[in-house]
Design a protein around this motif. Structure first.
Motif, short mmCIF file in Angstrom:
data_model
loop_
_atom_site.label_atom_id
_atom_site.label_comp_id
_atom_site.label_asym_id
_atom_site.label_seq_id
_atom_site.Cartn_x
_atom_site.Cartn_y
_atom_site.Cartn_z
N GLU A 177 0.83 -1.20 0.00
CA GLU A 177 0.00 0.00 0.00
C GLU A 177 0.87 1.25 0.00
O GLU A 177 0.60 2.22 -0.74
CB GLU A 177 -0.91 0.00 1.22
N PHE A 178 1.92 1.23 0.82
CA PHE A 178 2.84 2.37 0.87
C PHE A 178 3.53 2.57 -0.48
O PHE A 178 3.68 3.72 -0.93
CB PHE A 178 3.88 2.15 1.97
N GLN A 179 3.94 1.49 -1.12
CA GLN A 179 4.59 1.58 -2.44
C GLN A 179 3.65 2.20 -3.47
O GLN A 179 4.06 3.07 -4.26
CB GLN A 179 5.04 0.19 -2.90
N ILE A 180 2.40 1.74 -3.47
CA ILE A 180 1.43 2.27 -4.44
C ILE A 180 1.17 3.75 -4.19
O ILE A 180 1.12 4.55 -5.12
CB ILE A 180 0.12 1.46 -4.37
N GLN A 181 1.01 4.12 -2.92
CA GLN A 181 0.75 5.52 -2.60
C GLN A 181 1.93 6.40 -3.03
O GLN A 181 1.72 7.51 -3.52
CB GLN A 181 0.49 5.66 -1.10
N SER A 182 3.15 5.90 -2.82
CA SER A 182 4.33 6.66 -3.23
C SER A 182 4.36 6.83 -4.75
O SER A 182 4.65 7.92 -5.27
CB SER A 182 5.61 5.95 -2.77
N GLU A 183 4.04 5.74 -5.48
CA GLU A 183 4.04 5.82 -6.94
C GLU A 183 2.92 6.72 -7.44
O GLU A 183 3.09 7.47 -8.41
CB GLU A 183 3.92 4.43 -7.55
N LEU A 184 1.78 6.67 -6.78
CA LEU A 184 0.66 7.55 -7.16
C LEU A 184 1.06 9.01 -6.99
O LEU A 184 0.76 9.84 -7.87
CB LEU A 184 -0.57 7.24 -6.29
N PHE A 185 1.70 9.32 -5.91
CA PHE A 185 2.12 10.70 -5.66
C PHE A 185 3.08 11.17 -6.76
O PHE A 185 2.95 12.28 -7.29
CB PHE A 185 2.80 10.80 -4.30
N ARG A 186 4.03 10.29 -7.12
CA ARG A 186 4.99 10.66 -8.17
C ARG A 186 4.30 10.81 -9.52
O ARG A 186 4.56 11.76 -10.27
CB ARG A 186 6.08 9.59 -8.27
N LEU A 187 3.41 9.87 -9.84
CA LEU A 187 2.74 9.91 -11.14
C LEU A 187 1.77 11.08 -11.27
O LEU A 187 1.57 11.61 -12.36
CB LEU A 187 2.00 8.59 -11.38
N GLN A 188 1.16 11.47 -10.17
CA GLN A 188 0.27 12.64 -10.22
C GLN A 188 1.05 13.88 -10.61
O GLN A 188 0.58 14.71 -11.38
CB GLN A 188 -0.41 12.82 -8.86
N SER A 189 2.27 13.99 -10.09
CA SER A 189 3.14 15.10 -10.48
C SER A 189 3.54 14.97 -11.94
O SER A 189 3.52 15.95 -12.70
CB SER A 189 4.39 15.12 -9.59
N ASP A 190 3.90 13.74 -12.36
CA ASP A 190 4.28 13.51 -13.75
C ASP A 190 3.12 13.84 -14.70
O ASP A 190 3.33 14.38 -15.79
CB ASP A 190 4.69 12.05 -13.95
N ALA A 191 1.91 13.49 -14.28
CA ALA A 191 0.74 13.74 -15.13
C ALA A 191 0.51 15.23 -15.33
O ALA A 191 0.16 15.68 -16.43
CB ALA A 191 -0.51 13.10 -14.51
N ARG A 192 0.71 16.00 -14.26
CA ARG A 192 0.55 17.46 -14.40
C ARG A 192 1.58 18.03 -15.37
O ARG A 192 1.24 18.87 -16.22
CB ARG A 192 0.68 18.12 -13.02
#
Length: 207
Positions: A177-192
């Motif tokens: 869960e922690f890994q996914i949340q970390s990747e989500l945070f990074r990808l949200q920035s990448d998406a912007r």
């Protein structure tokens, strides 16, 4: 009679646009080969496409008029091989088949490359969005599984071995869960950033 001819012309146009390679007997017999060539040219098809028509129509003893087809095809290329059409083709990610004559190809490719740059930027943005969507689904599934194990842990009471197994499993789930949340945070920035890049490239290249 005229309405029948219009109906046939419309059917033939749909045939060409959809890229279908089969011509019926009536289409072969009634075809205006100059028009067929023109439509193929405006769609950027290879002129060798007439070979498909020749094969289809040979079943009905009909031979396409190659001269009329080629004349129409060259006219169609005049409409296809423009900078604006090149941009539209590139922006949709379509493949250029190298059909434009040298005198027109430079302008076409200029537009095509600008459009393709937009297409690539959009694809990068969409790929990140798709990955975000998949990760969010994974996170929801993981949390559902984690919740189920928490309830199962409560039900085990004093069963030490089973509780230990459940705790180990839950710890692994929480780590994931922690890994996914970390990747989500990074990808949200990448998406912007990817969206901003796409908008900049689209505005710059559409001029």
């Amino acid at each position: 009679m005229r309405s029948n001819l219009y109906s046939f012309a419309f059917a033939l146009l749909l045939l060409l646009i959809n890229g279908c390679s089969v011509m019926t007997e009536s289409e072969c017999r009634m075809a205006d080969w100059h028009t067929v060539g023109f439509e193929d040219g405006t769609q950027g098809y290879l002129s060798s496409r007439i070979g498909v028509y020749r094969k289809d129509c040979s079943d009905y003893s009909v031979v396409p008029d190659l001269e009329a087809y080629q004349a129409g095809y060259q006219l169609g290329l005049q409409r296809y091989c423009t900078e604006s059409r090149g941009y539209a083709e590139g922006e949709q990610g379509k493949q250029y088949k190298g059909v434009c004559p040298g005198s027109l190809e430079t302008r076409f490719l200029s537009g095509y490359q600008r459009g393709y740059n937009v297409y690539q930027a959009r694809q990068r943005w969409y790929a990140i969005k798709q990955r975000l969507s998949a990760l969010r689904q994974d996170l929801n599934s993981l949390r559902t599984e984690l919740s189920a194990k928490e309830h199962e842990l409560i039900e085990q009471g004093d069963h030490i071995q089973k509780r230990s197994e459940l705790m180990d499993s839950m710890n692994r789930l929480r780590a994931r869960e922690f890994q996914i949340q970390s990747e989500l945070f990074r990808l949200q920035s990448d998406a912007r950033w990817a969206k901003e890049e796409y908008e900049i490239i689209r505005l710059r290249n559409s001029r």
